[in-house]
Design an enzyme around this catalytic site. Structure first.
Site, PDB file in Angstrom:
ATOM      1  N   ARG A  64     -72.834-142.247  27.145  1.00  0.00           N
ATOM      2  CA  ARG A  64     -72.995-140.844  27.519  1.00  0.00           C
ATOM      3  C   ARG A  64     -74.247-140.281  26.843  1.00  0.00           C
ATOM      4  O   ARG A  64     -74.648-140.742  25.767  1.00  0.00           O
ATOM      5  CB  ARG A  64     -71.772-140.024  27.090  1.00  0.00           C
ATOM      6  CG  ARG A  64     -71.803-138.585  27.614  1.00  0.00           C
ATOM      7  CD  ARG A  64     -70.691-137.746  27.040  1.00  0.00           C
ATOM      8  NE  ARG A  64     -70.836-136.347  27.430  1.00  0.00           N
ATOM      9  CZ  ARG A  64     -70.259-135.337  26.804  1.00  0.00           C
ATOM     10  NH1 ARG A  64     -69.501-135.551  25.736  1.00  0.00           N
ATOM     11  NH2 ARG A  64     -70.454-134.093  27.225  1.00  0.00           N
ATOM     12  N   HIS A  65     -74.864-139.291  27.458  1.00  0.00           N
ATOM     13  CA  HIS A  65     -76.065-138.663  26.904  1.00  0.00           C
ATOM     14  C   HIS A  65     -75.771-137.991  25.552  1.00  0.00           C
ATOM     15  O   HIS A  65     -74.614-137.700  25.214  1.00  0.00           O
ATOM     16  CB  HIS A  65     -76.620-137.630  27.882  1.00  0.00           C
ATOM     17  CG  HIS A  65     -75.641-136.512  28.174  1.00  0.00           C
ATOM     18  ND1 HIS A  65     -75.459-135.439  27.328  1.00  0.00           N
ATOM     19  CD2 HIS A  65     -74.799-136.318  29.218  1.00  0.00           C
ATOM     20  CE1 HIS A  65     -74.551-134.624  27.832  1.00  0.00           C
ATOM     21  NE2 HIS A  65     -74.118-135.134  28.973  1.00  0.00           N
ATOM     22  N   GLY A  66     -76.822-137.732  24.797  1.00  0.00           N
ATOM     23  CA  GLY A  66     -76.691-137.023  23.529  1.00  0.00           C
ATOM     24  C   GLY A  66     -76.372-135.556  23.725  1.00  0.00           C
ATOM     25  O   GLY A  66     -76.323-135.046  24.855  1.00  0.00           O
ATOM     26  N   GLU A  67     -76.142-134.879  22.620  1.00  0.00           N
ATOM     27  CA  GLU A  67     -75.824-133.448  22.674  1.00  0.00           C
ATOM     28  C   GLU A  67     -76.921-132.692  23.421  1.00  0.00           C
ATOM     29  O   GLU A  67     -78.106-132.831  23.128  1.00  0.00           O
ATOM     30  CB  GLU A  67     -75.693-132.881  21.259  1.00  0.00           C
ATOM     31  CG  GLU A  67     -75.351-131.392  21.243  1.00  0.00           C
ATOM     32  CD  GLU A  67     -75.393-130.810  19.838  1.00  0.00           C
ATOM     33  OE1 GLU A  67     -74.328-130.583  19.252  1.00  0.00           O
ATOM     34  OE2 GLU A  67     -76.533-130.604  19.329  1.00  0.00           O
ATOM     35  N   SER A  68     -76.507-131.890  24.390  1.00  0.00           N
ATOM     36  CA  SER A  68     -77.466-131.115  25.184  1.00  0.00           C
ATOM     37  C   SER A  68     -77.368-129.640  24.831  1.00  0.00           C
ATOM     38  O   SER A  68     -76.421-129.198  24.161  1.00  0.00           O
ATOM     39  CB  SER A  68     -77.193-131.298  26.675  1.00  0.00           C
ATOM     40  OG  SER A  68     -76.015-130.597  27.046  1.00  0.00           O
ATOM     41  N   GLN A  69     -78.352-128.885  25.300  1.00  0.00           N
ATOM     42  CA  GLN A  69     -78.332-127.440  25.073  1.00  0.00           C
ATOM     43  C   GLN A  69     -77.080-126.826  25.680  1.00  0.00           C
ATOM     44  O   GLN A  69     -76.510-125.873  25.146  1.00  0.00           O
ATOM     45  CB  GLN A  69     -79.590-126.801  25.677  1.00  0.00           C
ATOM     46  CG  GLN A  69     -79.810-125.353  25.260  1.00  0.00           C
ATOM     47  CD  GLN A  69     -80.010-125.197  23.749  1.00  0.00           C
ATOM     48  OE1 GLN A  69     -80.724-125.979  23.137  1.00  0.00           O
ATOM     49  NE2 GLN A  69     -79.364-124.210  23.155  1.00  0.00           N
ATOM     50  N   GLY A  70     -76.624-127.379  26.798  1.00  0.00           N
ATOM     51  CA  GLY A  70     -75.401-126.890  27.439  1.00  0.00           C
ATOM     52  C   GLY A  70     -74.153-127.197  26.638  1.00  0.00           C
ATOM     53  O   GLY A  70     -73.183-126.428  26.664  1.00  0.00           O
ATOM     54  N   ASN A  71     -74.130-128.312  25.934  1.00  0.00           N
ATOM     55  CA  ASN A  71     -73.003-128.620  25.054  1.00  0.00           C
ATOM     56  C   ASN A  71     -72.944-127.642  23.890  1.00  0.00           C
ATOM     57  O   ASN A  71     -71.865-127.277  23.416  1.00  0.00           O
ATOM     58  CB  ASN A  71     -73.116-130.038  24.488  1.00  0.00           C
ATOM     59  CG  ASN A  71     -73.032-131.123  25.542  1.00  0.00           C
ATOM     60  OD1 ASN A  71     -73.778-132.106  25.499  1.00  0.00           O
ATOM     61  ND2 ASN A  71     -72.134-130.965  26.504  1.00  0.00           N
ATOM     62  N   ARG A 125     -81.315-134.718  30.426  1.00  0.00           N
ATOM     63  CA  ARG A 125     -80.648-135.125  29.182  1.00  0.00           C
ATOM     64  C   ARG A 125     -80.343-136.616  29.134  1.00  0.00           C
ATOM     65  O   ARG A 125     -80.319-137.206  28.049  1.00  0.00           O
ATOM     66  CB  ARG A 125     -79.387-134.296  28.951  1.00  0.00           C
ATOM     67  CG  ARG A 125     -78.352-134.301  30.071  1.00  0.00           C
ATOM     68  CD  ARG A 125     -77.291-133.246  29.756  1.00  0.00           C
ATOM     69  NE  ARG A 125     -76.241-133.097  30.734  1.00  0.00           N
ATOM     70  CZ  ARG A 125     -76.297-132.296  31.794  1.00  0.00           C
ATOM     71  NH1 ARG A 125     -77.400-131.589  32.017  1.00  0.00           N
ATOM     72  NH2 ARG A 125     -75.272-132.184  32.617  1.00  0.00           N
ATOM     73  N   GLU A 185     -74.349-136.139  36.889  1.00  0.00           N
ATOM     74  CA  GLU A 185     -73.249-135.296  36.443  1.00  0.00           C
ATOM     75  C   GLU A 185     -72.456-134.760  37.628  1.00  0.00           C
ATOM     76  O   GLU A 185     -72.989-134.618  38.741  1.00  0.00           O
ATOM     77  CB  GLU A 185     -73.821-134.119  35.635  1.00  0.00           C
ATOM     78  CG  GLU A 185     -72.812-133.068  35.190  1.00  0.00           C
ATOM     79  CD  GLU A 185     -71.824-133.587  34.168  1.00  0.00           C
ATOM     80  OE1 GLU A 185     -70.970-134.425  34.552  1.00  0.00           O
ATOM     81  OE2 GLU A 185     -71.879-133.140  33.008  1.00  0.00           O
TER      82      GLU A 185
END
Length: 292
Positions: A18-25, A80, A108
């Site tokens: 899974r992708h790293g922490e995003s601004q949306g997270n 991301r 996504e």
């Protein structure tokens, strides 16, 4: 049709990331002003991705039986995931990477266009009541829709392997690494291992830069139980029966049917007779006549 070379070119591992922490997270209000596909990683997400790359490199290269390993990447087209891939790639040399492909079908789940925070909160509460798999977001997708496109991707992936479109030297152990999103990766596992909708509902999302390793067992089946512990699989939401199936797959011959897995039959039928002789034909006849 039988392919005598097929066993030799099967990837040793299929690794889901899974992708790293995003601004949306970090702040869900980001989705109200930034298109979902353009949401960037946070600095922490970049660090997570670099750590994931080092982790992947370490356990792949630690296998002393296969020093001539290679990796091939599939990546979602979102910012991301592409950024996560770039940071993961820092751990690998050009010699080790035989290719990368952007794959739109592992993007996504579509939640609609710009997402108003207050509205999305109410929508997600409704999803919890309706069920995560079949609930379709207004102007977006359900997990069932994602299942359909991920299933199509899986068919293409096997054609890539079968026809050696990856230009893989059979003398090298191949590791396919798929960089995608939480729900798409859960759906991938659901499709691969033939998990039911009910079983999907209990699965937990991968954490940012979470890794799931499907490794080829001695008999030609892929299993999560070779690299991961039973405790890890329980944390992910796998039931004891699902974990038992993963352990069986670690040694099962490719294509065998796991008759010991309860959901293959028991989840769909209340009582199946052990033999034809055990079936009460008189009861069957009376039942058919009463319906006529």
């Amino acid at each position: 049709m039988h392919h005598p070379h097929r066993r030799a070119i099967l990837p040793k591992r299929i690794i889901l990331v899974r992708h790293g922490e995003s601004q949306g997270n970090l702040d869900t209000s980001a989705y109200s002003t930034i298109p979902d596909n353009k949401i960037p990683l946070t600095p922490e997400g970049i660090t997570q991705a670099r750590h994931a790359g080092a982790q992947l490199k370490q356990f792949i290269s630690a296998d002393a039986s296969s020093p001539n390993w290679r990796v091939y990447f599939y990546v979602s087209p979102y910012e991301r995931t592409r950024s996560t891939l770039r940071e993961i790639g820092r751990s690998f040399s050009k010699k080790r990477v035989i290719g990368v492909r952007e794959e739109c079908r592992i993007r996504e789940q579509d939640f609609g266009n710009f997402q108003v925070k207050e509205r999305m909160k109410a929508v997600k509460e409704t999803r919890e009541r309706f069920g995560r798999f079949f609930y379709r977001f207004p102007e977006g997708e359900s997990a069932a829709d994602v299942f359909d496109r991920v299933s199509s991707f899986l068919e293409s992936l096997w054609r890539d392997v079968d026809m050696n479109r990856l230009h893989h030297d059979p003398s090298h152990d191949l590791n396919l690494i798929i960089v995608s999103h939480g729900l798409a990766l859960r759906v991938f596992l659901m499709k691969w291992f033939k998990w039911t909708v009910e079983q999907f509902e209990y699965l937990n999302n991968l954490g940012n830069c979470g890794i799931r390793v499907m490794q080829l067992g001695s008999g030609g089946e892929y299993s999560l139980a070779i690299h991961h512990t039973e405790e890890e699989m329980l944390e992910w939401g796998l039931s004891p029966e699902m974990i038992a199936d993963q352990k069986w797959r670690a040694k099962a011959a490719r294509g065998e049917w796991n008759e010991h897995c309860p959901w293959y039959l028991d989840a769909f039928f209340d009582n199946l007779a052990d033999s034809d002789e055990s079936v009460d034909t008189d009861d069957q006849t009376n039942s058919f006549n009463s319906c006529a």
